[in-house]
Structures are given as C-alpha cells and as structure tokens.
Scaffold this motif. Sequence first.
Motif, PDB file in Angstrom:
ATOM      1  N   ILE A 132     -71.807   0.204 -73.387  1.00  0.00           N
ATOM      2  CA  ILE A 132     -70.639   0.581 -74.175  1.00  0.00           C
ATOM      3  C   ILE A 132     -69.664   1.400 -73.330  1.00  0.00           C
ATOM      4  N   ILE A 133     -70.201   2.340 -72.543  1.00  0.00           N
ATOM      5  CA  ILE A 133     -69.347   3.153 -71.668  1.00  0.00           C
ATOM      6  C   ILE A 133     -68.581   2.272 -70.696  1.00  0.00           C
ATOM      7  N   LEU A 134     -69.260   1.301 -70.099  1.00  0.00           N
ATOM      8  CA  LEU A 134     -68.590   0.415 -69.153  1.00  0.00           C
ATOM      9  C   LEU A 134     -67.511  -0.414 -69.846  1.00  0.00           C
ATOM     10  N   LEU A 135     -67.787  -0.891 -71.048  1.00  0.00           N
ATOM     11  CA  LEU A 135     -66.793  -1.676 -71.791  1.00  0.00           C
ATOM     12  C   LEU A 135     -65.570  -0.825 -72.144  1.00  0.00           C
ATOM     13  N   ILE A 136     -65.800   0.383 -72.651  1.00  0.00           N
ATOM     14  CA  ILE A 136     -64.692   1.227 -73.101  1.00  0.00           C
ATOM     15  C   ILE A 136     -63.876   1.744 -71.912  1.00  0.00           C
ATOM     16  N   PHE A 137     -64.543   2.343 -70.953  1.00  0.00           N
ATOM     17  CA  PHE A 137     -63.822   2.907 -69.814  1.00  0.00           C
ATOM     18  C   PHE A 137     -63.162   1.816 -68.983  1.00  0.00           C
ATOM     19  N   GLY A 138     -63.826   0.672 -68.882  1.00  0.00           N
ATOM     20  CA  GLY A 138     -63.228  -0.438 -68.144  1.00  0.00           C
ATOM     21  C   GLY A 138     -61.942  -0.927 -68.786  1.00  0.00           C
ATOM     22  N   GLY A 194     -56.613  -0.396 -52.518  1.00  0.00           N
ATOM     23  CA  GLY A 194     -56.630  -1.846 -52.643  1.00  0.00           C
ATOM     24  C   GLY A 194     -57.736  -2.409 -53.507  1.00  0.00           C
ATOM     25  N   ILE A 195     -58.640  -1.563 -53.986  1.00  0.00           N
ATOM     26  CA  ILE A 195     -59.735  -2.001 -54.849  1.00  0.00           C
ATOM     27  C   ILE A 195     -59.464  -1.514 -56.270  1.00  0.00           C
ATOM     28  N   SER A 196     -59.561  -2.413 -57.232  1.00  0.00           N
ATOM     29  CA  SER A 196     -59.372  -2.023 -58.622  1.00  0.00           C
ATOM     30  C   SER A 196     -60.370  -0.933 -59.006  1.00  0.00           C
ATOM     31  N   PHE A 197     -59.878   0.101 -59.701  1.00  0.00           N
ATOM     32  CA  PHE A 197     -60.776   1.163 -60.123  1.00  0.00           C
ATOM     33  C   PHE A 197     -61.856   0.628 -61.053  1.00  0.00           C
ATOM     34  N   LYS A 198     -61.569  -0.440 -61.782  1.00  0.00           N
ATOM     35  CA  LYS A 198     -62.576  -1.027 -62.653  1.00  0.00           C
ATOM     36  C   LYS A 198     -63.760  -1.537 -61.840  1.00  0.00           C
ATOM     37  N   GLN A 199     -63.493  -2.112 -60.662  1.00  0.00           N
ATOM     38  CA  GLN A 199     -64.568  -2.563 -59.793  1.00  0.00           C
ATOM     39  C   GLN A 199     -65.378  -1.366 -59.279  1.00  0.00           C
ATOM     40  N   TYR A 200     -64.679  -0.335 -58.866  1.00  0.00           N
ATOM     41  CA  TYR A 200     -65.321   0.892 -58.388  1.00  0.00           C
ATOM     42  C   TYR A 200     -66.204   1.474 -59.492  1.00  0.00           C
ATOM     43  N   PHE A 201     -65.665   1.551 -60.697  1.00  0.00           N
ATOM     44  CA  PHE A 201     -66.380   2.122 -61.828  1.00  0.00           C
ATOM     45  C   PHE A 201     -67.599   1.276 -62.194  1.00  0.00           C
ATOM     46  N   ALA A 202     -67.453  -0.054 -62.158  1.00  0.00           N
ATOM     47  CA  ALA A 202     -68.564  -0.938 -62.514  1.00  0.00           C
ATOM     48  C   ALA A 202     -69.728  -0.781 -61.544  1.00  0.00           C
ATOM     49  N   LEU A 242     -65.495  -7.332 -60.851  1.00  0.00           N
ATOM     50  CA  LEU A 242     -66.489  -6.987 -59.835  1.00  0.00           C
ATOM     51  C   LEU A 242     -67.094  -8.269 -59.278  1.00  0.00           C
ATOM     52  N   ASN A 243     -67.065  -8.411 -57.954  1.00  0.00           N
ATOM     53  CA  ASN A 243     -67.612  -9.605 -57.313  1.00  0.00           C
ATOM     54  C   ASN A 243     -69.069  -9.394 -56.941  1.00  0.00           C
ATOM     55  N   PRO A 244     -69.902 -10.437 -57.055  1.00  0.00           N
ATOM     56  CA  PRO A 244     -71.299 -10.312 -56.594  1.00  0.00           C
ATOM     57  C   PRO A 244     -71.320 -10.049 -55.093  1.00  0.00           C
ATOM     58  N   PRO A 245     -72.427  -9.565 -54.548  1.00  0.00           N
ATOM     59  CA  PRO A 245     -72.527  -9.364 -53.098  1.00  0.00           C
ATOM     60  C   PRO A 245     -72.121 -10.634 -52.351  1.00  0.00           C
ATOM     61  N   SER A 246     -71.313 -10.467 -51.331  1.00  0.00           N
ATOM     62  CA  SER A 246     -70.683 -11.612 -50.670  1.00  0.00           C
ATOM     63  C   SER A 246     -71.469 -12.162 -49.485  1.00  0.00           C
ATOM     64  N   SER A 247     -72.600 -11.547 -49.142  1.00  0.00           N
ATOM     65  CA  SER A 247     -73.375 -12.020 -47.999  1.00  0.00           C
ATOM     66  C   SER A 247     -74.841 -11.678 -48.211  1.00  0.00           C
ATOM     67  N   ALA A 248     -75.694 -12.288 -47.384  1.00  0.00           N
ATOM     68  CA  ALA A 248     -77.127 -12.005 -47.476  1.00  0.00           C
ATOM     69  C   ALA A 248     -77.407 -10.534 -47.175  1.00  0.00           C
ATOM     70  N   GLU A 249     -76.648  -9.961 -46.259  1.00  0.00           N
ATOM     71  CA  GLU A 249     -76.822  -8.557 -45.910  1.00  0.00           C
ATOM     72  C   GLU A 249     -76.521  -7.657 -47.103  1.00  0.00           C
ATOM     73  N   GLY A 308     -69.439  10.435 -58.742  1.00  0.00           N
ATOM     74  CA  GLY A 308     -68.527   9.332 -58.455  1.00  0.00           C
ATOM     75  C   GLY A 308     -68.698   8.138 -59.357  1.00  0.00           C
ATOM     76  N   VAL A 309     -69.224   8.353 -60.575  1.00  0.00           N
ATOM     77  CA  VAL A 309     -69.345   7.253 -61.533  1.00  0.00           C
ATOM     78  C   VAL A 309     -68.052   7.107 -62.324  1.00  0.00           C
ATOM     79  N   PHE A 310     -67.607   8.183 -62.945  1.00  0.00           N
ATOM     80  CA  PHE A 310     -66.425   8.138 -63.793  1.00  0.00           C
ATOM     81  C   PHE A 310     -65.120   8.376 -63.038  1.00  0.00           C
ATOM     82  N   PHE A 311     -65.199   9.028 -61.879  1.00  0.00           N
ATOM     83  CA  PHE A 311     -64.006   9.336 -61.099  1.00  0.00           C
ATOM     84  C   PHE A 311     -64.275   9.006 -59.631  1.00  0.00           C
ATOM     85  N   PRO A 312     -63.230   8.692 -58.868  1.00  0.00           N
ATOM     86  CA  PRO A 312     -63.426   8.485 -57.424  1.00  0.00           C
ATOM     87  C   PRO A 312     -64.061   9.722 -56.797  1.00  0.00           C
TER      88      PRO A 312
END
Length: 259
Positions: free
Chosen positions: A32-38, A47-55, A125-132, A181-185
């Motif tokens: 619920i927190i992720l839905l509301i705050f997002g 250059g990164i959406s804060f929603k991605q950072y927050f997620a 939010l994008n899934p991990p982009s590489s095996a690493e 750093g969950v709710f704020f940068p």
Amino acid sequence: MTSLALAQGQIEIKQFVRTRESLVFTLVFPAIILLIFGAIFSGDINGISFKQYFAAGMIASGLMSSGFQNLAIMIPIERDRGVLKRFRSTPMPKWVYFAGKIIQVGAIGFLATVILLVIGLFYGLNPPSSAEKWFTLVWVWFLGLTACTLLGIAFSAAARTGRSGPAVVTPIALILQFISGVFFPFTELPHWMQQIAAIFPLKWMCQGMRAAFLPDAFAASEPAGSFELGKVALILGAWCVVGLIASLRFFRWTTRRDG
C-alpha cells in the motif's frame, strides 16, 4: 531432519496466512505504501525517476518487514499464548521451530519481493539488466533477509507481551525506513542521520537493491560515488553474525512472568 523442517515450515506458513497482523505488517502495508507514495511522488534524481528509486528501496524494506517485523511481532504473541512453552516441552528438537520460521520467512520474503517488484514495474522500475545485476539481487536478498530474520528472533525478547509487539517494533522499522533512503533520497538527508543509518542493515540493503535495479551510472549519485557492493556484503554479513549471537543470547521460550 529435512522432513521435520519442511513440515514445521508448512505449519508456520499456514499460521502466517491465518493471522491478520502478519498479513498487514508484512505484505499489505509495504504494498500500500508503494502504491500511494508512488502515485504521489514525482521528479527525478540525476536522470532516474524518483519512483524507480523509491521502488528499489521498498523492496529492501519489504525484506525487513518479512524478517525483522514479522518475527519480532509474531514470536511474542506465540510466547504469550504458551505455544513456545508447549513446543519446548515436546520431544521435538528445538531447532525445528527455528527451521520452520526460516522457511516461512523465506517464502514470505520471496512473495513480498515479487509483489513489490510487480508494483515497481508499473512505476517504471526495470528488472536487473544483466546476469551480474541478477547475482547482486540474489546475494543482497539472501544476506539482507538472513540478517533481518536473525535480528527479528533476537528482538522478539524486547516485547513484554504479545500485544505490545507491534508498538515496540513498528516505530523502529519506520524510523529506519525514513533514515535509510527508502522514502527520501539518502544523499538529501542530514549528514548525522546518514551516519546513524549506516550502522544498520537497511541502509545497505537499499543500496544493494539500487545497484541491482538502477543503471550503473546512478552509482555516482551515491554518497561514496559508487554502490560499494563489497562494503554492502561485508556489513550485511557482519549483521548476520551479530543477529545469530543476539538470538542465542536473548531469545526467550517463556514470558518474563513465567521465568
């Protein structure tokens, strides 16, 4: 031994599903927190959406809820009801109880991660982009959840009664979320607050999750100018050791009034 652990794990999962407090604090509340705050937050961070950072941070927070909050709230309830006292009086080895809790936390932690990841994908939010990066996600997930599980077992001794568990545990979890750093940068928090957060595992879990989900270029926005994955692994591993020692030292099978 395996069959005993699996059987106890199934019992623990069933009890979790049937307990409203567990569902609310562990699965429903973070989602619920992720839905509301997002939906509320906008803007970007280098250059990164804060929603991605927050997620990414909420996925780490979901692990804390699955391990630390879940066990620190539910174990006192079971202790108050005499469940632990009866379990200890049976021929069942004591380790079976803890094995069941670990299986439950692993299953619920995985489910919470999937739920929060799906919601995060909705917010970009994008899934991990590489095996690493997938490997980073796996070991941060494992070390973070292990540390939170052990600390939850240890901290379950702090609640004097089953009813007081949420009142004791929830404020601590919320404070850690705000300063880690969950709710704020994280870099926008006061320096003294960053220093305090760096003591606890959630800050490093969030940092590890950002390394897994956010582009490599975002590392320059971290306080040290990098994701410091070696330091993340070292500190989370240290907290696993601290949690194990604290669990062995402070875990109680009976209430204080029973001695």
